[in-house]
Design a protein around this motif. Structure first.
Motif, PDB file in Angstrom:
ATOM      1  N   ASN A  10       1.824 -15.670  25.567  1.00  0.00           N
ATOM      2  CA  ASN A  10       2.006 -17.020  26.109  1.00  0.00           C
ATOM      3  C   ASN A  10       0.776 -17.887  25.849  1.00  0.00           C
ATOM      4  OD1 ASN A  10       4.473 -16.180  27.055  1.00  0.00           O
ATOM      5  ND2 ASN A  10       3.796 -15.890  29.174  1.00  0.00           N
ATOM      6  N   ARG A  11      -0.382 -17.294  25.973  1.00  0.00           N
ATOM      7  CA  ARG A  11      -1.618 -18.025  25.718  1.00  0.00           C
ATOM      8  C   ARG A  11      -1.660 -18.499  24.263  1.00  0.00           C
ATOM      9  NH1 ARG A  11      -6.657 -17.067  23.737  1.00  0.00           N
ATOM     10  NH2 ARG A  11      -8.386 -18.184  24.720  1.00  0.00           N
ATOM     11  N   ARG A  12      -1.283 -17.599  23.359  1.00  0.00           N
ATOM     12  CA  ARG A  12      -1.298 -17.934  21.937  1.00  0.00           C
ATOM     13  C   ARG A  12      -0.284 -19.032  21.626  1.00  0.00           C
ATOM     14  NH1 ARG A  12      -4.975 -17.935  18.958  1.00  0.00           N
ATOM     15  NH2 ARG A  12      -4.223 -20.044  18.617  1.00  0.00           N
ATOM     16  N   ALA A  13       0.888 -18.942  22.233  1.00  0.00           N
ATOM     17  CA  ALA A  13       1.934 -19.938  22.003  1.00  0.00           C
ATOM     18  C   ALA A  13       1.501 -21.315  22.485  1.00  0.00           C
ATOM     19  CB  ALA A  13       3.223 -19.507  22.703  1.00  0.00           C
ATOM     20  N   LEU A  14       0.834 -21.362  23.632  1.00  0.00           N
ATOM     21  CA  LEU A  14       0.366 -22.645  24.159  1.00  0.00           C
ATOM     22  C   LEU A  14      -0.746 -23.237  23.315  1.00  0.00           C
ATOM     23  CD1 LEU A  14       0.450 -21.861  27.990  1.00  0.00           C
ATOM     24  CD2 LEU A  14       1.810 -23.606  26.798  1.00  0.00           C
ATOM     25  N   LEU A  48      -2.630 -20.218  33.100  1.00  0.00           N
ATOM     26  CA  LEU A  48      -3.491 -19.620  32.078  1.00  0.00           C
ATOM     27  C   LEU A  48      -4.780 -20.405  31.845  1.00  0.00           C
ATOM     28  CD1 LEU A  48      -0.726 -18.650  29.488  1.00  0.00           C
ATOM     29  CD2 LEU A  48      -2.170 -17.061  30.776  1.00  0.00           C
ATOM     30  N   PHE A  49      -4.721 -21.736  32.002  1.00  0.00           N
ATOM     31  CA  PHE A  49      -5.878 -22.559  31.642  1.00  0.00           C
ATOM     32  C   PHE A  49      -6.400 -23.435  32.777  1.00  0.00           C
ATOM     33  CE2 PHE A  49      -3.393 -21.837  27.754  1.00  0.00           C
ATOM     34  CZ  PHE A  49      -4.346 -21.235  26.963  1.00  0.00           C
ATOM     35  N   GLY A  54      -8.628 -27.801  30.689  1.00  0.00           N
ATOM     36  CA  GLY A  54      -8.934 -26.413  30.409  1.00  0.00           C
ATOM     37  C   GLY A  54      -8.251 -25.930  29.146  1.00  0.00           C
ATOM     38  N   LEU A  55      -7.022 -26.385  28.917  1.00  0.00           N
ATOM     39  CA  LEU A  55      -6.301 -26.026  27.694  1.00  0.00           C
ATOM     40  C   LEU A  55      -6.989 -26.617  26.474  1.00  0.00           C
ATOM     41  CD1 LEU A  55      -3.886 -24.935  26.105  1.00  0.00           C
ATOM     42  CD2 LEU A  55      -2.605 -26.999  26.770  1.00  0.00           C
TER      43      LEU A  55
END
Length: 213
Positions: A10-14, A48-49, A54-55
């Protein structure tokens, strides 16, 4: 799939979705569109961020990290400072011909726009860039130059100057404003900058040491 693997997916996708949307829209980028492109919810962004800022900060670190790691690998072992600078310059020039070079330039410009509109985000972005730049400082530190060993202070000054040089040159290459700036031009310009006495021989080392006491 484990929970940790799902979280990383999910982190990678975002991050991938954010690269596309932020490169295009800058500070106008909408979390809803980023999440939709990643097939997730905005709640995943906050989980996540922490926030949109943060993202964006994580996006910058994610974009820069592989570049500095590859630069470390490109530097010949046991080389002196100018040989390492030469390898760095040639690597940077080759990156201008990468398929995502135009998208990378768009990201740089939109991030600058975001920083100008949001001072707090600008400070966080600057901190993130400096943190990634420590890879380059470590690469220069301890190298021989004119019979002397480059100190961390000198390496940091040089890293800052080279980053400014290469960002400007690479923008010119991608935009077609520097058609003759090939690998040799990048290398020659970088070597000339690194050879400048005011960058390497400076009394700031002593003052920095005193400031840390």
């Amino acid at each position: 799939m484990t929970r940790a693997e799902a979280k990383e997916r999910n982190r990678r996708a975002l991050l991938d979705a954010a690269f596309e949307v932020v490169s295009r829209d800058g500070y106008r980028a909408r979390l809803e569109e980023i999440a939709e492109r990643a097939d997730l919810t905005t709640g995943a962004v906050y989980s996540l961020f922490g926030s949109k800022s943060g993202l964006v900060v994580a996006l910058v670190a994610d974009y820069l990290r592989p570049h500095y790691e590859e630069i470390e690998q490109a530097a010949p072992a046991g080389s002196d400072l100018l040989e390492v600078v030469d390898a760095f310059a040639r690597y940077y020039r080759r990156s201008c011909d990468a398929p995502n070079a135009l998208a990378g330039l768009s990201l740089q410009i939109t991030l600058l726009d975001m920083a100008l509109h949001d001072r707090e985000l600008g400070d966080r972005l600057a901190t993130s860039v400096r943190a990634q730049e420590t890879h380059l400082v470590a690469l220069f530190t301890g190298r021989l130059h004119n019979g002397r060993v480059v100190t961390p202070y000198q390496a940091r000054r040089l890293a800052t100057a080279l980053r400014a040089l290469f960002v400007g040159l690479s923008q010119g290459v991608v935009l077609g404003l520097a058609p003759d700036a090939d690998e040799q031009y990048f290398a020659d310009t970088a070597r000339a900058l690194a050879s400048e006495v005011t960058l390497i021989d400076h009394d700031g080392d002593a003052s920095e040491a005193r400031g840390s006491e």
